[in-house]
Design a protein around this motif. Structure first.
Motif: not given
Length: 442
Positions: A242-255
């Motif tokens: 479940e955190l992998q999805a949120k980390l993906l957003r951090l990497v993609q959107e820088r947010a």
């Protein structure tokens, strides 16, 4: 006009030393002669030579000790050793540790001059302020890692550090941080395998007051605390799905979105990940997101295990020894040549972490200034003791067996079937033991 290369000659022979220095001067070098190991170390620190030519047998210490200390002070530099035939095994150890070559006496000076010229021609130029020790090692493998990290430091993309447990992935991440324009900003690290699953999201992204039971105050996460610096996610393969999805957003959107926060916050740091696992295999197994893998795996850097870069052993050992001595405040300590040889012979399954542990234990527990092989590998003492005790133990077991069989036969009046029953073994086993012990049963 080219500045002559400085060559430190370490030789106590009153004929060979001056003659060799004279020949090197004629060849265009700037030789400096030292007749003892202590003098060589003083000269090396003052001159920061471009190369060293040393005898192995010196009045106060061995050439091996001199070399190990020079590695710690100056980093890798071309080194050549002169030796009698009886010292060849030690010379071979030195070459394994990173020395360029050894030459047997009587010395072939022409061969030495040729090898020295080739080594200095291929050596990287030293910076104007003098030779600096390597940041991660002196081996070609670690110099390659350094070069890759320096290139990665110039661009703002994710880096994935891979390698066995204990190879120094966090050290490499700190090197990358220090080599980048972010060096003055925070370096923040999180071990994904060490954080409880229910606290991982809050630890990484933070939370607002009242976001969950027990959240009495607002807490910033590591993604926010890293600021414009570097965020290291160690053991990234263990991150919960479940955190992998949120980390993906951090990497993609820088947010990222803290728990309970009304709006996302900007992520300004560089992301570095580390793992000893095979991330591609985790993707195939379905435990790691493929899209996240490709977002993170922009610049992969493998840190080789210590057994594949044995040239780093003396350099690392001396650095760790100096650190431990300074931290413990127990006075000077030095590695004996047999201890250095024992380090080279070990396979290092725990890599640099194991080396650090062994050095620190040896510094803390060694009786004198010199650290020996048994201080580094105390288990070898137990192995030798067990090997020495084995014959005595075997004799004791044989004696006890003879006594038990004789007693059973006596109680059974020589009846082997009854004696076997009393002993709780088969008649065949009893017969074999009687034959081994030379017993007739009478």
């Amino acid at each position: 006009m080219t500045t002559p290369k400085v060559v430190l000659v370490v030789e106590d022979d009153p004929v060979i030393g001056p003659a060799l220095a004279h020949r090197l001067r004629l060849e265009g070098y700037r030789p400096r002669l030292a007749e003892t190991g202590a003098a060589a170390l003083r000269e090396a620190r003052a001159l920061r030579p471009d190369a060293v030519v040393s005898d192995i047998r010196l009045p106060d210490m061995s050439g091996e000790e001199v070399y190990l200390r020079l590695l710690a002070d100056l980093g890798a530099l071309p080194a050549f050793f002169m030796t009698a035939f009886g010292d060849v095994a030690q010379a071979v150890r030195l070459v394994r540790a990173g020395a360029r070559d050894y030459l047997t006496k009587p010395l072939d000076v022409d061969r030495l001059v040729e090898a020295l010229g080739a080594a200095l021609a291929s050596a990287p130029a030293a910076p104007s302020e003098g030779r600096e020790p390597a940041g991660l090692g002196v081996s070609a493998a670690m110099r390659g890692v350094e070069a890759m990290l320096r290139k990665a430091a110039r661009v703002d993309v994710p880096v994935v550090l891979t390698g066995e447990t204990g190879v120094g992935k966090e050290v490499a991440a700190r090197f990358l941080h220090a080599a980048s324009a972010r060096a003055g900003e925070p370096f923040v690290a999180l071990n994904c395998a060490a954080v409880p699953r229910d606290l991982a999201e809050s630890t990484l992204f933070g939370h607002e007051r009242g976001a969950f039971t027990g959240a009495a105050t607002r807490q910033s996460g590591l993604a926010e605390r890293a600021g414009a610096g570097t965020l290291l996610l160690d053991e990234i393969a263990e991150l919960a799905p479940e955190l992998q999805a949120k980390l993906l957003r951090l990497v993609q959107e820088r947010a990222f979105l803290p728990l309970g926060a009304p709006a996302e916050r900007r992520f300004a740091a560089r992301l570095v990940c580390a793992t000893h696992a095979d991330l591609a295999a985790r993707v195939r197994a379905g435990s790691f997101r493929e899209d996240l893998y490709y977002r993170l795996h922009v610049i992969p850097v493998e840190i080789p295990p210590l057994r594949r870069r044995v040239e780093d052993l003396p350099w690392l050992a001396e650095r760790l020894l100096s650190e431990a001595v300074a931290r413990f405040g127990l006075g000077a300590r030095r590695l004996s040549p047999p201890a250095a040889a024992a380090l080279a012979d070990h396979d290092w399954p725990g890599n640099v972490r194991e080396l650090r542990n062994r050095i620190e234990r040896a510094v803390a527990l060694a009786e004198g200034e010199e650290i020996g092989p048994d201080d580094l590998f105390p288990e070898s003492q137990l192995e030798r003791a067990a090997a020495a005790a084995a014959p005595m133990l075997g004799a004791a077991i044989q004696g006890a067996t003879r006594l038990a069989v004789s007693d059973a036969l006596a109680r059974a009046g020589g009846n082997r079937a009854e004696a076997a029953r009393l002993l709780g073994v088969s008649r065949t086993t009893l017969w074999k033991r009687m034959r081994e012990l030379g017993l007739t049963g009478e």
